[in-house]
Design a protein around this motif. Structure first.
Motif, short mmCIF file in Angstrom:
data_model
loop_
_atom_site.label_atom_id
_atom_site.label_comp_id
_atom_site.label_asym_id
_atom_site.label_seq_id
_atom_site.Cartn_x
_atom_site.Cartn_y
_atom_site.Cartn_z
N PHE A 185 1.68 9.16 131.34
CA PHE A 185 2.76 10.04 131.79
C PHE A 185 3.85 9.28 132.54
O PHE A 185 4.83 9.87 132.95
CB PHE A 185 2.20 11.16 132.67
CG PHE A 185 1.69 12.34 131.91
CD1 PHE A 185 2.06 13.62 132.28
CD2 PHE A 185 0.83 12.19 130.83
CE1 PHE A 185 1.58 14.72 131.59
CE2 PHE A 185 0.36 13.28 130.14
CZ PHE A 185 0.73 14.55 130.52
N GLY A 186 3.68 7.99 132.75
CA GLY A 186 4.71 7.18 133.39
C GLY A 186 4.77 7.33 134.90
O GLY A 186 5.84 7.25 135.49
N ILE A 235 0.44 13.50 138.57
CA ILE A 235 0.57 13.46 137.11
C ILE A 235 1.33 14.69 136.61
O ILE A 235 2.21 14.59 135.76
CB ILE A 235 -0.82 13.37 136.45
CG1 ILE A 235 -1.49 12.05 136.81
CG2 ILE A 235 -0.71 13.53 134.93
CD1 ILE A 235 -2.96 11.98 136.43
N ARG A 236 1.00 15.85 137.16
CA ARG A 236 1.63 17.10 136.74
C ARG A 236 3.14 17.07 136.97
O ARG A 236 3.91 17.55 136.15
CB ARG A 236 1.00 18.26 137.52
CG ARG A 236 1.28 19.62 136.97
CD ARG A 236 0.59 20.73 137.76
NE ARG A 236 -0.82 20.49 137.98
CZ ARG A 236 -1.38 20.25 139.18
NH1 ARG A 236 -0.65 20.21 140.26
NH2 ARG A 236 -2.67 20.05 139.29
N ASP A 237 3.57 16.47 138.08
CA ASP A 237 4.99 16.46 138.42
C ASP A 237 5.75 15.26 137.85
O ASP A 237 6.96 15.19 137.98
CB ASP A 237 5.15 16.46 139.94
CG ASP A 237 4.69 17.76 140.57
OD1 ASP A 237 4.54 18.75 139.83
OD2 ASP A 237 4.48 17.78 141.79
N SER A 238 5.04 14.33 137.24
CA SER A 238 5.69 13.07 136.84
C SER A 238 6.79 13.27 135.81
O SER A 238 7.82 12.59 135.89
CB SER A 238 4.65 12.09 136.32
OG SER A 238 4.06 12.57 135.13
N ILE A 279 9.84 14.65 137.58
CA ILE A 279 10.40 13.63 138.46
C ILE A 279 11.14 12.58 137.65
O ILE A 279 12.24 12.14 138.02
CB ILE A 279 9.29 13.00 139.33
CG1 ILE A 279 8.80 14.03 140.36
CG2 ILE A 279 9.78 11.73 140.02
CD1 ILE A 279 7.54 13.62 141.07
N GLN A 280 10.58 12.17 136.51
CA GLN A 280 11.25 11.18 135.65
C GLN A 280 12.57 11.73 135.12
O GLN A 280 13.55 10.99 135.00
CB GLN A 280 10.34 10.78 134.49
CG GLN A 280 9.11 10.02 134.88
CD GLN A 280 9.42 8.60 135.34
OE1 GLN A 280 10.48 8.08 135.12
NE2 GLN A 280 8.46 8.01 136.01
N ARG A 281 12.62 13.01 134.80
CA ARG A 281 13.85 13.61 134.28
C ARG A 281 14.96 13.65 135.32
O ARG A 281 16.13 13.52 135.00
CB ARG A 281 13.58 15.03 133.80
CG ARG A 281 12.86 15.11 132.51
CD ARG A 281 12.72 16.55 132.08
NE ARG A 281 11.85 16.65 130.92
CZ ARG A 281 11.24 17.74 130.55
NH1 ARG A 281 11.41 18.86 131.23
NH2 ARG A 281 10.47 17.75 129.49
N ILE A 329 12.94 12.78 144.82
CA ILE A 329 12.38 11.95 145.89
C ILE A 329 11.40 12.76 146.72
O ILE A 329 10.26 12.34 146.94
CB ILE A 329 13.50 11.37 146.77
CG1 ILE A 329 14.36 10.39 145.96
CG2 ILE A 329 12.94 10.70 148.00
CD1 ILE A 329 15.65 10.01 146.64
N LYS A 330 11.83 13.94 147.16
CA LYS A 330 10.96 14.77 147.99
C LYS A 330 9.74 15.24 147.22
O LYS A 330 8.64 15.32 147.75
CB LYS A 330 11.76 15.95 148.54
CG LYS A 330 12.82 15.52 149.55
CD LYS A 330 13.74 16.63 149.93
CE LYS A 330 13.04 17.59 150.85
NZ LYS A 330 13.95 18.59 151.41
N ARG A 331 9.91 15.53 145.94
CA ARG A 331 8.79 16.00 145.11
C ARG A 331 7.77 14.88 144.88
O ARG A 331 6.57 15.11 144.90
CB ARG A 331 9.35 16.50 143.78
CG ARG A 331 8.37 17.15 142.87
CD ARG A 331 7.95 18.49 143.41
NE ARG A 331 7.10 19.14 142.44
CZ ARG A 331 7.08 20.42 142.25
NH1 ARG A 331 7.85 21.22 142.95
NH2 ARG A 331 6.28 20.95 141.35
#
Length: 187
Positions: free
Chosen positions: A52-53, A70-73, A76-78, A86-88
């Motif tokens: 997932f990067g 992993i769920r937020d990756s 966050i990448q987008r 950053i905060k997430r």
């Protein structure tokens, strides 16, 4: 091989490959569960994070923090480079709520504001500098990890000038040994 689907002119290597992959259907982890951060077996989370990067990974995190990262990756990448991302990323790594103060304003030490560390003073042209405030105490090793997360998530043109903790893990009360593992509010 009587139950083979290979043609009669198949090589011995093809038969060997067929035999090696014949048991893949018996693997107890369905593919849909492996690719889902919520149902993936804990032992496979590092590989899922890599797929997932995820930029920053720590084997010492709790399973909940690993799954949240992993769920937020993808989100966050987008949105990488935004204050939200950053905060997430910091929250997903298990460091809780945070605040980001961008740039220097045009405030001066003239008594117009109460100096509490949240107002910035200085040259307004230094917009690429930022301060990061964490709501919970962390160790120096965790502060290094937060810096690495900020380096990979924040825009490359921005520079972290200060990390502040609103709660210090240790006080000057003689209860701890000064071994460099913790600090008293600023890292």
């Amino acid at each position: 091989m009587p139950d083979s689907l290979l043609p009669l002119n198949a090589s011995t290597q093809e038969y060997a490959l067929e035999g090696a992959t014949a048991r893949l259907g018996d693997v107890p982890a369905p593919l849909r569960d492996v690719w889902n951060p919520d149902t993936c077996p804990a032992s496979m989370l590092p590989w899922l994070a890599w797929a997932f990067g995820v930029d920053e990974w720590d084997a010492g995190w709790s399973d909940d923090a690993k799954r949240a990262t992993i769920r937020d990756s993808v989100m966050i990448q987008r949105r990488k480079g935004s204050v939200w991302s950053i905060k997430r990323a910091i929250a997903a790594a298990g460091f809780g709520d945070s605040q980001l103060i961008e740039g220097n304003s045009n405030n001066f030490y003239n008594g117009a504001f109460t100096h509490n560390g949240l107002k910035t003073y200085g040259d307004p042209t230094e917009w690429a500098r930022y301060r990061f405030i964490l709501a919970r105490p962390i160790s120096n090793d965790q502060a290094d990890q937060v810096r690495r997360i900020l380096e990979t998530t924040a825009p490359a043109r921005c520079h972290l000038i200060e990390m502040i903790f609103t709660e210090a893990a240790n006080l000057y009360n003689g209860a701890i040994t000064y071994n460099g593992a913790y600090n008293h509010g600023v890292a």
